[in-house]
Enzyme design. Structure first.
Site, short mmCIF file in Angstrom:
data_model
loop_
_atom_site.label_atom_id
_atom_site.label_comp_id
_atom_site.label_asym_id
_atom_site.label_seq_id
_atom_site.Cartn_x
_atom_site.Cartn_y
_atom_site.Cartn_z
CE LYS A 294 -3.20 2.39 3.33
NZ LYS A 294 -4.23 3.00 3.83
CD GLU B 33 9.58 -5.82 6.56
OE1 GLU B 33 9.31 -5.25 6.14
OE2 GLU B 33 9.55 -6.47 7.91
N GLY C 180 -4.92 -1.58 5.24
CA GLY C 180 -3.85 -2.73 4.86
C GLY C 180 -4.26 -3.61 5.35
NE ARG C 181 -5.49 -2.91 11.30
CZ ARG C 181 -5.22 -2.06 11.44
NH1 ARG C 181 -3.55 -1.88 10.94
NH2 ARG C 181 -5.62 -1.06 12.10
CD GLU D 214 -0.96 -3.88 11.67
OE1 GLU D 214 -1.31 -3.91 10.68
OE2 GLU D 214 0.21 -3.83 11.88
CG HIS E 137 -3.28 -34.84 18.73
ND1 HIS E 137 -3.72 -36.33 19.47
CD2 HIS E 137 -4.33 -35.09 17.66
CE1 HIS E 137 -5.07 -36.60 18.86
NE2 HIS E 137 -5.47 -36.28 17.61
CE LYS F 299 6.61 -0.57 9.75
NZ LYS F 299 5.57 0.16 8.56
O1 F6P Z 1 4.12 -2.35 9.90
C1 F6P Z 1 2.67 -2.33 9.93
C2 F6P Z 1 2.13 -2.47 8.03
O2 F6P Z 1 1.95 -0.62 8.00
C3 F6P Z 1 0.81 -2.89 8.53
O3 F6P Z 1 -0.15 -2.28 8.73
C4 F6P Z 1 0.59 -3.09 6.66
O4 F6P Z 1 -0.78 -3.52 6.43
C5 F6P Z 1 2.10 -3.84 6.18
O5 F6P Z 1 2.95 -3.26 7.10
C6 F6P Z 1 2.22 -4.16 5.20
O6 F6P Z 1 2.26 -2.36 4.63
P1 F6P Z 1 2.63 -1.81 2.96
O7 F6P Z 1 1.35 -2.86 2.44
O8 F6P Z 1 1.80 -0.42 3.53
O9 F6P Z 1 3.77 -2.66 2.96
#
Ligand code: F6P
Length: 547
Positions: free
Chosen positions: A204, A210, A265-266, A351, A382, A510
Site C-alpha cells: 500500500k 521487506e 492494509g489489513r 493491529e 494433540h 521499524k
Molecule cells: O508495519 C505494519 C504495516 O504497516 C501493516 O499495517 C501493513 O499491512 C504492512 O505493514 C504492509 O504495509 P504495505 O502494504 O504498505 O507494504
C-alpha cells in the site's frame, strides 16, 4: 495522569459486574439443564453462517446489559459512520471504507467507480495470464505467480488462497514471499523458471523494507537468469496506493493497480491486493468472495444487535475481557483449508485493537485488544488443548466447522466434525471428581491408585466457546466469515472507544531497525545505546567481518 475507565462510559457497569459475579456460582452445564431451549435461544443465522453462542456465560440479563452497552456506545451510529465513509480513522483523518470494495449493484460513488474499473482491469490481466496471451521474456506462458508483500499485503491473500484450494483453477501456481529473511525468496526462486514467473509487488505504502528488498532481489534474479531490463515489464506487476512510487521503482505504469487511502492494509484483501486470490481461483470466484462479504456488510448494517453476528461476537469478547479477566482468544477452525485464519486474524484483531488510548488520546485503565492465537483442528488437540481443558486459565474460543467437505473421504469429515463438537462439549461439561472416581472404580483401579490419580483426571469444565457453522467453505461463506471478523473488530473498537484503523505501534521498531542496520554498515555503534544492544550488534559485525 487522568485515565478513562469503562464505568465512566457505561452507566450499567455495576449491574454487569454483579451479573459476572453471579456466574461464579453457576455453571454452563446447569444453564443448559435449566433451559431446554438454550441452544436455539442463543443461535443466530445469516449470510450462510450460523453462530451458536449458547456455550457462553451469558443469560438474558447479561445479554440485555451488553446490548445496552452497545446502545450507550451508539454502535448503530458508529456503523452508519463507518459505512458512509466518515473519517472513523481519526488519527489519520480518513475513512475505513473496505465495505466499498465489495459493494453490490451499480457503482455510483467515486470510490465504487474506482473499484469497478480496477476490478475490470484486474480481470483483463488474470484472463490474459491464464489464457497464455501474456508471455514471459522468452515467449512462454506464465506458470507461477509470486506475491511479494507483508502484513495486510500478504496475510489476507495468503489465507484466502489457501482456504479456497478446492476452487483453484490450476492455470498458475501461486506463491507468497513476505519475510526480510532472504531464505524465503532464495528457497522459492530455486524452484522457479524466470521466463514463466510473474511477480506481484503488493505494498500500500510502497515503502515497506521487506517488500522493496524482496522485489529488488526478484529483479536481480530475473536479470541474472537472462531477462533484459526492457523485458522486465512482462514479469512485474504492482499494487499500491502510491502509484508514482511504484513507477519510480521501475514497474511499468500500465502494470500498476491502484489502492486507496480509504482502505486499511489489513482490510485490503478485497482490492487488487487480492490479486493472488484471483490468479488462483479465477475472477468469478473472487467476485463471489466479495459478494459474501457484501452480504455480511448488509447484515451488520441492518440486523438488530441481538441478531447481529459480528455484534454478538464482539459483545462476547468484551464480556470476557472486561468482566472475567481473560486476555486471549483462541480461533480453532476445524477445516484444514482455514489453517492460516488464526495468523490472519492476529493482524486483523491485534493491529486494530492493540491500543491503550481512547480516540481522544486519553489513556485507558481497561483491557482492550486481546491476544489471538490458534491452529486448525484436530492438530491443536494433540498439542495445546491440554491447557484449554485443565489449565488454570480460561478464554473465549471460536470453533469453526463445516457440515460438508469438498473431498470424498466422508468418514474423515465425520471424525473431524465429531471432534470439533466433542471439544466444545468436553470444555463445557467437564468431568467432576465423583464421576472420575466411579469410572476408575468400574475400570478395576485400586482405591489407593484412585486417591493418587483421580484429581489428575478431573476436567473442571464450565469453559466457554462459540461454534460458527457453515454448510461448506465456499468463496461466499468465506467472504462472509472474514467480513464478520472485520466488523467484530470495529464493534469492539467502538465499545472500547479506540481507533481500530491506525497502527502507530509498529513505527518505533521499524525506525530503530534502520538505525541498527546503519550501525552494522558503518560499524559505528553509538556509545549511548544500552549494553545489550551494543553487544548484539558487535557480535553480528564480528561474525560477518570477512564477508
Ligand atoms: O508495519 C505494519 C504495516 O504497516 C501493516 O499495517 C501493513 O499491512 C504492512 O505493514 C504492509 O504495509 P504495505 O502494504 O504498505 O507494504
Amino acid at each position: 495522569m487522568q485515565k478513562r475507565t469503562l464505568s465512566d462510559l457505561y452507566n450499567n457497569w455495576d449491574q454487569l459486574v454483579e451479573n459476572a459475579t453471579s456466574w461464579e456460582g453457576r455453571t454452563l452445564k446447569q444453564a443448559f439443564e435449566k433451559d431446554a431451549n438454550r441452544s436455539a435461544r442463543y443461535t443466530v443465522s445469516a449470510t450462510g453462517l450460523e453462530l451458536d453462542f449458547s456455550k457462553n456465560h451469558i443469560d438474558e440479563t447479561t445479554l440485555s446489559l451488553l446490548l445496552d452497552v452497545a446502545k450507550q456506545a451508539d454502535l448503530k451510529g458508529a456503523i452508519k459512520r463507518l459505512m458512509r465513509g466518515d473519517h472513523v480513522n481519526n488519527t489519520e483523518d480518513r475513512p475505513a471504507l473496505h465495505s466499498a470494495l465489495r459493494y453490490a449493484g451499480k457503482a455510483s460513488s467515486p470510490e465504487e467507480k474506482a473499484v469497478e474499473s480496477t476490478l475490470n482491469k484486474m480481470a483483463g490481466l488474470i484472463e490474459s495470464v491464464h489464457s497464455g496471451e501474456w508471455k514471459g521474456y522468452k515467449g512462454d506462458k506464465i506458470t507461477d505467480v509470486v506475491n511479494i508483500g507483508i502484513g495486510g499485503s500478504d496475510l489476507g491473500p495468503r489465507m484466502v488462497t489457501k482456504a479456497l484450494t478446492p476452487f483453484h483453477t490450476g492455470h498458475v501456481n501461486v506463491h507468497f514471499v513476505a519475510n526480510i529473511d532472504g531464505a524465503e525468496i532464495h528457497d522459492l526462486t530455486q524452484t522457479l523458471n524466470a521466463d514463466t514467473t510473474l511477480f506481484l509487488v503488493a505494498s500500500k505504502s510502497f515503502s515497506t523494507l521487506e517488500t522493496l528488498e524482496n522485489s529488488l532481489t526478484a529483479r536481480r534474479w530475473m536479470l541474472e537468469n537472462g531477462c533484459a531490463e526492457n523485458e522486465l515489464r512482462h514479469h512485474f506487476v504492482a499494487i499500491s496506493s502510491k502509484v508514482d512510487k511504484a513507477v519510480e521503482f521501475g514497474i511499468d505504469a500500465d502494470n500498476v493497480y491502484p489502492l486507496w487511502d480509504w482502505v486499511g492494509g489489513r482490510y485490503s484483501l478485497w482490492s487488487a491486493i487480492g490479486m493472488p486470490i484471483a490468479f488462483a481461483v479465477g475472477m468469478d470466484n473472487f467476485r463471489k468472495l466479495l459478494s459474501g462479504a457484501n452480504a455480511m456488510d448488509t447484515h451488520f448494517a441492518e440486523a438488530p444487535p441481538e441478531k447481529n453476528i459480528p455484534v454478538l461476537m464482539a459483545l462476547i469478547v468484551f464480556w470476557y475481557s472486561n468482566f472475567m479477566d481473560t486476555d486471549t482468544q483462541a480461533i480453532l477452525p476445524y477445516a484444514y483449508h482455514l489453517q492460516l485464519l488464526p495468523a490472519y486474524l492476529q493482524q486483523l484483531e491485534m493491529e486494530s485493537n492493540g491500543k491503550s488510548v481512547t480516540k481522544e488520546g486519553v489513556r485507558v485503565d481497561y483491557q482492550t485488544g486481546s491476544i489471538v492465537w490458534g491452529t486448525e483442528g484436530t492438530n491443536g488437540q494433540h498439542s495445546f488443548h491440554q491447557l484449554l481443558h485443565q489449565g488454570t486459565t480460561t478464554m473465549p474460543i471460536d470453533f469453526i466447522a463445516t457440515l460438508q467437505a469438498h473431498h470424498p473421504i466422508d468418514h474423515q469429515h465425520k471424525y473431524l466434525f465429531a471432534n470439533c463438537v466433542a471439544q466444545s462439549q468436553a470444555l463445557m461439561t467437564g468431568r467432576d471428581l465423583a464421576t472420575t472416581e466411579t469410572e476408575l472404580r468400574a475400570a478395576g483401579v485400586s482405591e489407593s491408585e484412585i486417591t493418587t490419580l483421580a484429581e489428575h483426571k478431573v476436567h473442571p469444565g464450565n469453559r466457554p466457546s462459540n461454534t460458527i457453522l457453515m454448510d461448506k467453505l465456499t468463496p461466499e461463506t468465506l467472504g462472509a466469515l472474514v467480513a464478520a471478523y472485520e466488523h467484530k473488530v470495529y464493534t469492539l473498537g467502538t465499545l472500547w472507544n479506540i481507533n481500530s484503523y491506525d497502527q502507530w505501534g509498529v513505527e518505533l521498531g521499524k525506525l530503530l531497525g534502520t538505525h541498527i542496520a546503519t550501525a552494522i554498515d558503518t560499524t559505528d555503534i553509538p556509545g549511548d545505546w544500552d549494553s545489550s544492544t551494543q553487544t548484539l550488534v558487535r557480535k553480528f559485525n564480528e561474525a560477518n567481518k570477512s564477508i
